[in-house]
Every structure is written in structure tokens, then in C-alpha cells.
Design a protein around this motif. Structure first.
Motif, PDB file in Angstrom:
ATOM      1  N   ASN A  70      -8.301   7.340   8.671  1.00  0.00           N
ATOM      2  CA  ASN A  70      -6.831   7.409   8.698  1.00  0.00           C
ATOM      3  C   ASN A  70      -6.258   7.290  10.109  1.00  0.00           C
ATOM      4  OD1 ASN A  70      -6.846   7.677   5.930  1.00  0.00           O
ATOM      5  ND2 ASN A  70      -6.597   9.899   5.963  1.00  0.00           N
ATOM      6  N   ALA A  71      -7.049   6.717  11.019  1.00  0.00           N
ATOM      7  CA  ALA A  71      -6.555   6.537  12.387  1.00  0.00           C
ATOM      8  C   ALA A  71      -5.396   5.550  12.443  1.00  0.00           C
ATOM      9  CB  ALA A  71      -7.684   6.051  13.291  1.00  0.00           C
ATOM     10  N   THR A  72      -5.264   4.727  11.406  1.00  0.00           N
ATOM     11  CA  THR A  72      -4.151   3.770  11.378  1.00  0.00           C
ATOM     12  C   THR A  72      -2.840   4.409  10.913  1.00  0.00           C
ATOM     13  OG1 THR A  72      -4.963   3.085   9.200  1.00  0.00           O
ATOM     14  CG2 THR A  72      -5.559   1.695  11.074  1.00  0.00           C
ATOM     15  N   GLN A  73      -2.922   5.604  10.337  1.00  0.00           N
ATOM     16  CA  GLN A  73      -1.695   6.279   9.904  1.00  0.00           C
ATOM     17  C   GLN A  73      -0.864   6.656  11.125  1.00  0.00           C
ATOM     18  OE1 GLN A  73      -2.246   9.574   7.240  1.00  0.00           O
ATOM     19  NE2 GLN A  73      -0.156  10.308   7.460  1.00  0.00           N
ATOM     20  N   GLY A  74       0.382   6.248  11.143  1.00  0.00           N
ATOM     21  CA  GLY A  74       1.268   6.582  12.254  1.00  0.00           C
ATOM     22  C   GLY A  74       1.469   5.465  13.254  1.00  0.00           C
ATOM     23  N   ILE A  75       0.631   4.425  13.205  1.00  0.00           N
ATOM     24  CA  ILE A  75       0.866   3.314  14.120  1.00  0.00           C
ATOM     25  C   ILE A  75       2.082   2.526  13.657  1.00  0.00           C
ATOM     26  CG2 ILE A  75      -1.547   3.165  14.826  1.00  0.00           C
ATOM     27  CD1 ILE A  75      -1.869   0.743  13.007  1.00  0.00           C
ATOM     28  N   ARG A  76       2.750   1.890  14.614  1.00  0.00           N
ATOM     29  CA  ARG A  76       3.996   1.188  14.283  1.00  0.00           C
ATOM     30  C   ARG A  76       4.094  -0.095  15.110  1.00  0.00           C
ATOM     31  NH1 ARG A  76       9.326   3.080  12.878  1.00  0.00           N
ATOM     32  NH2 ARG A  76       8.649   5.231  13.230  1.00  0.00           N
ATOM     33  N   PRO A  77       4.162  -1.240  14.457  1.00  0.00           N
ATOM     34  CA  PRO A  77       4.397  -2.465  15.209  1.00  0.00           C
ATOM     35  C   PRO A  77       5.862  -2.559  15.615  1.00  0.00           C
ATOM     36  CG  PRO A  77       4.349  -2.950  12.866  1.00  0.00           C
ATOM     37  CD  PRO A  77       4.023  -1.490  13.005  1.00  0.00           C
ATOM     38  N   GLY A  78       6.108  -3.128  16.784  1.00  0.00           N
ATOM     39  CA  GLY A  78       7.483  -3.287  17.215  1.00  0.00           C
ATOM     40  C   GLY A  78       8.051  -4.632  16.803  1.00  0.00           C
ATOM     41  N   LYS A  79       7.361  -5.712  17.200  1.00  0.00           N
ATOM     42  CA  LYS A  79       7.860  -7.061  16.946  1.00  0.00           C
ATOM     43  C   LYS A  79       6.936  -7.874  16.052  1.00  0.00           C
ATOM     44  CE  LYS A  79       9.708  -7.085  21.672  1.00  0.00           C
ATOM     45  NZ  LYS A  79       9.643  -7.784  22.990  1.00  0.00           N
ATOM     46  N   SER A  80       5.804  -7.319  15.693  1.00  0.00           N
ATOM     47  CA  SER A  80       4.801  -8.095  14.960  1.00  0.00           C
ATOM     48  C   SER A  80       4.596  -7.546  13.549  1.00  0.00           C
ATOM     49  CB  SER A  80       3.463  -8.068  15.706  1.00  0.00           C
ATOM     50  OG  SER A  80       2.966  -6.731  15.794  1.00  0.00           O
ATOM     51  N   THR A  81       3.909  -8.342  12.728  1.00  0.00           N
ATOM     52  CA  THR A  81       3.493  -7.931  11.394  1.00  0.00           C
ATOM     53  C   THR A  81       2.000  -7.631  11.431  1.00  0.00           C
ATOM     54  OG1 THR A  81       5.172  -9.284  10.297  1.00  0.00           O
ATOM     55  CG2 THR A  81       3.241  -8.659   8.995  1.00  0.00           C
ATOM     56  N   LEU A  82       1.595  -6.476  10.896  1.00  0.00           N
ATOM     57  CA  LEU A  82       0.193  -6.088  10.858  1.00  0.00           C
ATOM     58  C   LEU A  82      -0.422  -6.496   9.518  1.00  0.00           C
ATOM     59  CD1 LEU A  82       0.358  -2.425  12.262  1.00  0.00           C
ATOM     60  CD2 LEU A  82       0.443  -4.603  13.521  1.00  0.00           C
ATOM     61  N   ILE A  83      -1.626  -7.033   9.569  1.00  0.00           N
ATOM     62  CA  ILE A  83      -2.394  -7.354   8.367  1.00  0.00           C
ATOM     63  C   ILE A  83      -3.705  -6.576   8.468  1.00  0.00           C
ATOM     64  CG2 ILE A  83      -3.450  -9.162   6.964  1.00  0.00           C
ATOM     65  CD1 ILE A  83      -0.467  -9.543   7.226  1.00  0.00           C
ATOM     66  N   ILE A  84      -3.878  -5.565   7.586  1.00  0.00           N
ATOM     67  CA  ILE A  84      -5.029  -4.662   7.682  1.00  0.00           C
ATOM     68  C   ILE A  84      -5.804  -4.685   6.366  1.00  0.00           C
ATOM     69  CG2 ILE A  84      -5.796  -2.335   8.250  1.00  0.00           C
ATOM     70  CD1 ILE A  84      -3.027  -1.817   9.453  1.00  0.00           C
ATOM     71  N   PRO A  85      -7.112  -4.962   6.389  1.00  0.00           N
ATOM     72  CA  PRO A  85      -7.900  -4.916   5.156  1.00  0.00           C
ATOM     73  C   PRO A  85      -7.852  -3.533   4.520  1.00  0.00           C
ATOM     74  CG  PRO A  85      -9.130  -6.002   6.916  1.00  0.00           C
ATOM     75  CD  PRO A  85      -7.920  -5.377   7.548  1.00  0.00           C
ATOM     76  N   ARG A 212       8.101  -0.804  11.020  1.00  0.00           N
ATOM     77  CA  ARG A 212       7.769   0.200   9.999  1.00  0.00           C
ATOM     78  C   ARG A 212       6.468   0.901  10.350  1.00  0.00           C
ATOM     79  NH1 ARG A 212       5.254   1.500   5.273  1.00  0.00           N
ATOM     80  NH2 ARG A 212       4.193  -0.456   4.805  1.00  0.00           N
ATOM     81  N   GLU A 213       6.496   2.222  10.292  1.00  0.00           N
ATOM     82  CA  GLU A 213       5.309   3.030  10.584  1.00  0.00           C
ATOM     83  C   GLU A 213       4.372   3.067   9.378  1.00  0.00           C
ATOM     84  OE1 GLU A 213       4.702   7.742  11.166  1.00  0.00           O
ATOM     85  OE2 GLU A 213       5.867   6.772  12.763  1.00  0.00           O
ATOM     86  N   GLU A 215       2.272   4.754   6.779  1.00  0.00           N
ATOM     87  CA  GLU A 215       2.301   6.086   6.176  1.00  0.00           C
ATOM     88  C   GLU A 215       1.002   6.370   5.429  1.00  0.00           C
ATOM     89  OE1 GLU A 215       5.735   6.336   3.709  1.00  0.00           O
ATOM     90  OE2 GLU A 215       7.090   5.566   5.247  1.00  0.00           O
ATOM     91  N   GLY A 216       0.794   7.636   5.128  1.00  0.00           N
ATOM     92  CA  GLY A 216      -0.412   8.032   4.415  1.00  0.00           C
ATOM     93  C   GLY A 216      -0.585   7.324   3.091  1.00  0.00           C
ATOM     94  N   LYS A 217       0.521   7.137   2.359  1.00  0.00           N
ATOM     95  CA  LYS A 217       0.449   6.487   1.049  1.00  0.00           C
ATOM     96  C   LYS A 217       0.054   5.022   1.154  1.00  0.00           C
ATOM     97  CE  LYS A 217       5.377   5.283   0.901  1.00  0.00           C
ATOM     98  NZ  LYS A 217       6.649   5.456   0.150  1.00  0.00           N
ATOM     99  N   ASP A 218       0.188   4.443   2.361  1.00  0.00           N
ATOM    100  CA  ASP A 218      -0.184   3.048   2.562  1.00  0.00           C
ATOM    101  C   ASP A 218      -1.703   2.859   2.561  1.00  0.00           C
ATOM    102  OD1 ASP A 218       2.457   2.105   2.906  1.00  0.00           O
ATOM    103  OD2 ASP A 218       2.439   2.744   5.011  1.00  0.00           O
ATOM    104  N   LEU A 219      -2.427   3.959   2.775  1.00  0.00           N
ATOM    105  CA  LEU A 219      -3.864   3.854   3.007  1.00  0.00           C
ATOM    106  C   LEU A 219      -4.688   4.009   1.743  1.00  0.00           C
ATOM    107  CD1 LEU A 219      -4.066   5.838   6.382  1.00  0.00           C
ATOM    108  CD2 LEU A 219      -3.478   3.434   5.973  1.00  0.00           C
ATOM    109  N   TRP A 220      -4.070   3.864   0.608  1.00  0.00           N
ATOM    110  CA  TRP A 220      -4.827   3.885  -0.641  1.00  0.00           C
ATOM    111  C   TRP A 220      -5.711   2.648  -0.715  1.00  0.00           C
ATOM    112  CZ3 TRP A 220       0.138   4.933  -3.934  1.00  0.00           C
ATOM    113  CH2 TRP A 220       0.562   6.258  -3.709  1.00  0.00           C
ATOM    114  N   ILE A 221      -6.945   2.844  -1.149  1.00  0.00           N
ATOM    115  CA  ILE A 221      -7.905   1.747  -1.266  1.00  0.00           C
ATOM    116  C   ILE A 221      -8.048   1.404  -2.738  1.00  0.00           C
ATOM    117  CG2 ILE A 221     -10.286   1.021  -0.860  1.00  0.00           C
ATOM    118  CD1 ILE A 221     -10.306   3.036   1.486  1.00  0.00           C
ATOM    119  N   ILE A 222      -7.754   0.145  -3.076  1.00  0.00           N
ATOM    120  CA  ILE A 222      -7.724  -0.219  -4.479  1.00  0.00           C
ATOM    121  C   ILE A 222      -8.642  -1.382  -4.819  1.00  0.00           C
ATOM    122  CG2 ILE A 222      -5.433   0.674  -4.947  1.00  0.00           C
ATOM    123  CD1 ILE A 222      -4.233  -2.001  -4.329  1.00  0.00           C
ATOM    124  N   ASN A 223      -9.423  -1.865  -3.856  1.00  0.00           N
ATOM    125  CA  ASN A 223     -10.278  -3.008  -4.163  1.00  0.00           C
ATOM    126  C   ASN A 223     -11.715  -2.574  -4.485  1.00  0.00           C
ATOM    127  OD1 ASN A 223     -11.654  -2.579  -1.653  1.00  0.00           O
ATOM    128  ND2 ASN A 223     -10.224  -3.947  -0.615  1.00  0.00           N
TER     129      ASN A 223
END
Length: 223
Positions: A70-85, A212-213, A215-223
Motif C-alpha cells: 500500500n505504499a502507493t496509497q496517498g501518492i498524487r500526480p500533479g500534471k500526469s496520469t498514472l497507470i499502475i498494474p 487525484r490522490e 485512495e485505499g479503495k483504489d488498491l483492490w486487486i481483482i485480476n
């Protein structure tokens, strides 16, 4: 779109293979592999790396790594779009899905490793040696068993990115020294290649728009 890759250093050889096979030309910013054990520090480094990439004009950042404790929870891009597996860590990324990892785990408590993990400073093999040296043989063994008692096998992943013979011998000797079984499992760089080229479907990737920051709910793994 100006695109950068943010990748865990543990996956350097696998990423190089994926880049060669996809002919990807995006610049790469590596994250130090030892930060897995300190999620708060990893989060700061991730944010700093996002900021650095954006200062270079990045509009899209492809993460070649997982959510990593969950180290990615709380990170926030300013001008870019993040694509995270949508994977918990680098091992699942190489196995292709959480489902396959779970299936392999059902046959016994398995501590998965790659050459990147073997070469890294902190892994199950180096941790045992460290504990013995710091706490003495008896206390070190007890602490090691408390931390890794649920494991009985080392699963070495063959990703096709390097010569397996040297790393196999290292893992074999280490596993025998700590009383673990060991086994080689087939893995691949297919998920990494998909990350470099797309498509980035919602069930396999978390897409975070600028501002957009995570959030914890973003880190659900569904694959």
C-alpha cells in the motif's frame, strides 16, 4: 503523449527484456529495490519520482511495479496520469495475476524470488544471516522462524530474462541451508509488456488522473 516509466529496480532485467521486445523508447526512472521493507519511505520516494518526471514534462507515468504494501496509497500526480498494474507486488506482476499466485500458494507456503530478489540486499536468505549475526544463533533462529515460519519452500521464477543456472545454484544452496524445499516456476514479462503498450483495462490497471490522490479503495486487486 510524453510518457515515462517508473520501475522497481528488482525488475530491471525483466523490464529490459520487455522494452527490447516491444521496442519501447520511454525513459525509465528506477526505484531502489530495498525500499519494499519501508512503505512510508517508498511512498515518499514514489512521490518525489512522480514530481521529478513531471518536471521533465511527463504527461503519463507507467508503473512497472505493484501496490507494494500500500505504499502507493496517498501518492498524487500533479500534471500526469498514472497507470499502475493491479497487483500486490512484483512477483504477482511476473506470474501474470493474483489468481495464479494463489493457485501456486495452495500447494504450500512459498516464498517467491527472482534474480532481482536474490541479488537484492534484503530477502529471506540475507535476512536469516543478518539475524544470526546480530542476535546470535539461537535467538536469530527463533526470530527468523517467527517471521518466516509459514514458509517451507522457495519458489524461483524463471522469467526468461537471464541465465538461470547461477541463480538456481544460489537458491538451491540457500534453501538447503535453511531447511526449505525449492522449486522453479515459469513466469514471463507479458504483463510488463502490456503495461508498456496497453490497453490498460480497468480490471488489470488502476488509472489515476492528474490531481487525484490514490485512495485505499483504489488498491483492490481483482485480476
Amino acid at each position: 503523449m510524453n510518457t515515462y516509466i517508473i520501475a522497481c529496480e528488482t525488475l530491471k532485467e525483466e523490464l529490459e527484456k520487455a522494452i527490447a521486445e516491444t521496442q519501447c523508447t520511454y525513459p525509465v526512472l528506477f526505484i531502489e529495490s530495498g525500499l519494499h521493507d519501508v512503505p512510508k519511505k517508498l511512498k515518499k520516494v514514489l512521490q518525489d519520482t512522480i514530481d521529478e518526471a513531471e518536471s521533465r514534462g511527463a504527461e503519463r507515468l507507467l508503473f512497472v511495479m505493484g501496490f507494494c504494501g500500500n505504499a502507493t496509497q496517498g501518492i498524487r500526480p500533479g500534471k500526469s496520469t498514472l497507470i499502475i498494474p493491479r497487483v500486490d507486488d512484483c512477483i504477482t506482476l511476473l506470474l501474470g495475476s493474483q489468481k495464479r499466485r494463489k493457485q501456486l500458494q495452495e500447494s504450500g507456503g512459498t516464498y517467491f524470488m527472482t534474480k532481482g530478489w536474490v541479488d537484492g540486499e534484503r530477502n529471506i536468505l540475507s535476512m536469516r544471516q543478518y539475524m544470526m549475526e546480530r542476535y546470535g544463533e539461537d535467538a536469530g533462529e527463533e526470530i527468523f522462524n517467527m517471521m518466516f515460519g509459514n514458509y517451507s519452500r522457495i519458489g524461483l521464477l524463471d522469467t526468461g530474462a537471464y541465465d538461470m543456472e547461477p541463480v538456481t545454484e544460489q537458491v538451491k544452496q540457500a534453501a538447503e541451508a535453511i531447511g526449505f524445499r525449492w522449486e522453479i516456476f515459469r513466469a514471463s514479462v507479458d504483463y510488463i509488456k502490456e503495461t508498456l503498450t496497453g490497453p490498460w483495462e480497468d480490471d488489470r490497471y488502476l488509472t489515476v488522473p492528474p490531481g487525484r490522490e490514490v485512495e485505499g479503495k483504489d488498491l483492490w486487486i481483482i485480476n
